[in-house]
Design an enzyme around this catalytic site. Structure first.
Site, PDB file in Angstrom:
ATOM      1  N   HIS A 143       0.865  -1.174   0.000  1.00 50.42           N
ATOM      2  CA  HIS A 143       0.000   0.000   0.000  1.00 50.42           C
ATOM      3  C   HIS A 143       0.902   1.224   0.000  1.00 50.42           C
ATOM      4  O   HIS A 143       1.849   1.309   0.790  1.00 50.42           O
ATOM      5  CB  HIS A 143      -0.904   0.012   1.235  1.00 50.42           C
ATOM      6  CG  HIS A 143      -1.542   1.342   1.479  1.00 50.42           C
ATOM      7  ND1 HIS A 143      -2.367   1.946   0.558  1.00 50.42           N
ATOM      8  CD2 HIS A 143      -1.442   2.206   2.524  1.00 50.42           C
ATOM      9  CE1 HIS A 143      -2.768   3.120   1.039  1.00 50.42           C
ATOM     10  NE2 HIS A 143      -2.219   3.309   2.228  1.00 50.42           N
ATOM     11  N   HIS A 145       1.166   5.757  -1.244  1.00 55.12           N
ATOM     12  CA  HIS A 145       0.434   6.981  -1.573  1.00 55.12           C
ATOM     13  C   HIS A 145       0.951   7.567  -2.883  1.00 55.12           C
ATOM     14  O   HIS A 145       1.519   8.669  -2.913  1.00 55.12           O
ATOM     15  CB  HIS A 145       0.556   7.981  -0.420  1.00 55.12           C
ATOM     16  CG  HIS A 145      -0.015   7.482   0.884  1.00 55.12           C
ATOM     17  ND1 HIS A 145       0.203   8.103   2.088  1.00 55.12           N
ATOM     18  CD2 HIS A 145      -0.811   6.412   1.155  1.00 55.12           C
ATOM     19  CE1 HIS A 145      -0.435   7.436   3.054  1.00 55.12           C
ATOM     20  NE2 HIS A 145      -1.053   6.404   2.511  1.00 55.12           N
ATOM     21  N   HIS A 214      -6.426   8.836  -1.415  1.00 53.99           N
ATOM     22  CA  HIS A 214      -5.552   8.224  -0.410  1.00 53.99           C
ATOM     23  C   HIS A 214      -4.354   7.508  -1.057  1.00 53.99           C
ATOM     24  O   HIS A 214      -3.212   7.822  -0.749  1.00 53.99           O
ATOM     25  CB  HIS A 214      -6.364   7.254   0.461  1.00 53.99           C
ATOM     26  CG  HIS A 214      -5.588   6.614   1.561  1.00 53.99           C
ATOM     27  ND1 HIS A 214      -6.142   6.229   2.750  1.00 53.99           N
ATOM     28  CD2 HIS A 214      -4.280   6.269   1.657  1.00 53.99           C
ATOM     29  CE1 HIS A 214      -5.213   5.705   3.530  1.00 53.99           C
ATOM     30  NE2 HIS A 214      -4.067   5.715   2.877  1.00 53.99           N
TER      31      HIS A 214
END
Ligand code: 2HA
Ligand code: ZN
Length: 275
Positions: A143, A145, A214
């Site tokens: 994950h 950004h 996000h």
């Protein structure tokens, strides 16, 4: 630093974690404590480096993951900075084993100054379960950004079909690298079981899931595979942000027929829902 600890820092899976977090930070994707990585490793990979019976502490999970019982992961720590992984891997990373009832994880190495595995552990674990169902060789969830993917979620239609199509059109390689396209979730509070369940549901059929405003989740069979996938989507989003705001507007793009020709040439099947 003990002898065993010295060795484990040289382990390929620790080196992979150091390298990928450093690269993502340098790309400007992981400000402060943004982003998290989890990598499923086999017992045989760990045996030479760690006493697997020595548990530093047990960390309860708010959501049970029985399907992952007795499996080992190296993960980034909650609140730790990607910027700092290379200089202190033992503080910023953790090697954990999921307990046999799936209700907790045993910390075997890392988090030397305290703390917990990544706050996005629900999304990571549930996504691992979904991807392992789809692909025996699946190993990694990242994950991050990604700047331009985030930017694109402010100015582009958020339907998975439209978003995917635009990404495919921005760079010739995209349809070959992610023929299944990308999934998008509605905006949600991060770190929750709910976003974890929805991410995992999308991961049943996609390796890339965009969290609007996000970042992105990517899955892969190795660190390189997951990183390469995210990098490709981010590059396409960057091109989109460059051309969409261009004064002259977009004058031409890769056509549907060209996308089909590409897919044929590279023996991939583009998601029929998106083309
Ligand atoms: O702080 O990126 O989504 C880590 C995150 C939360
Ligand atoms: Zn995040």
């Amino acid at each position: 630093m003990g002898k065993q600890t010295k060795q484990i820092i040289q382990a390929p899976f620790v080196q992979d974690m150091i390298e990928v977090t450093q690269n993502m930070w340098r790309n400007g994707w992981d400000e402060r404590n943004g982003g998290n990585v989890s990598y499923l490793i086999e017992e045989q990979q760990l045996q030479n480096y760690l006493d697997l019976n020595h548990v530093k502490r047990s960390i309860p999970l708010a959501f049970p993951v029985k399907t992952l019982a007795n499996r080992y992961f190296i993960v980034t720590g909650s609140g730790k900075y990607f910027k700092n992984v290379a200089k202190d891997p033992e503080d910023t990373l953790a090697i954990v084993k999921v307990a046999s009832d799936g209700q907790s994880v045993d910390l075997l190495w890392g988090l030397s100054n305290g703390g917990n595995p990544t706050s996005e552990l629900p999304s990571h674990f549930m996504s691992h379960i979904a991807r392992l169902e789809a692909d025996d060789n699946h190993r990694v969830i990242i994950h991050t950004h990604t700047t331009n993917v985030i930017a694109m979620t402010f100015v582009h239609d958020l339907s998975a079909k439209a978003f995917t199509k635009t990404l495919w059109q921005m760079c010739t390689e995209c349809v070959v690298v992610f023929p299944e396209g990308v999934a998008l979730l509605p905006w949600m509070v991060p770190g929750t079981d709910k976003i974890g369940m929805e991410t995992a549901q999308s991961m049943e059929t996609h390796r890339l899931v965009v969290w609007p405003h996000h970042g992105i989740f990517g899955a892969g069979e190795s660190i390189d595979d997951a990183f390469g996938l995210i990098e490709t989507a981010e590059k396409a989003a960057q091109v989109y942000m460059l051309v969409a705001s261009h004064q002259g507007g977009i004058k031409q793009t890769i056509t549907d027929q060209e996308l089909i020709d590409l897919a044929e040439a590279f023996h991939v099947t583009p998601n029929p829902n998106y083309i």
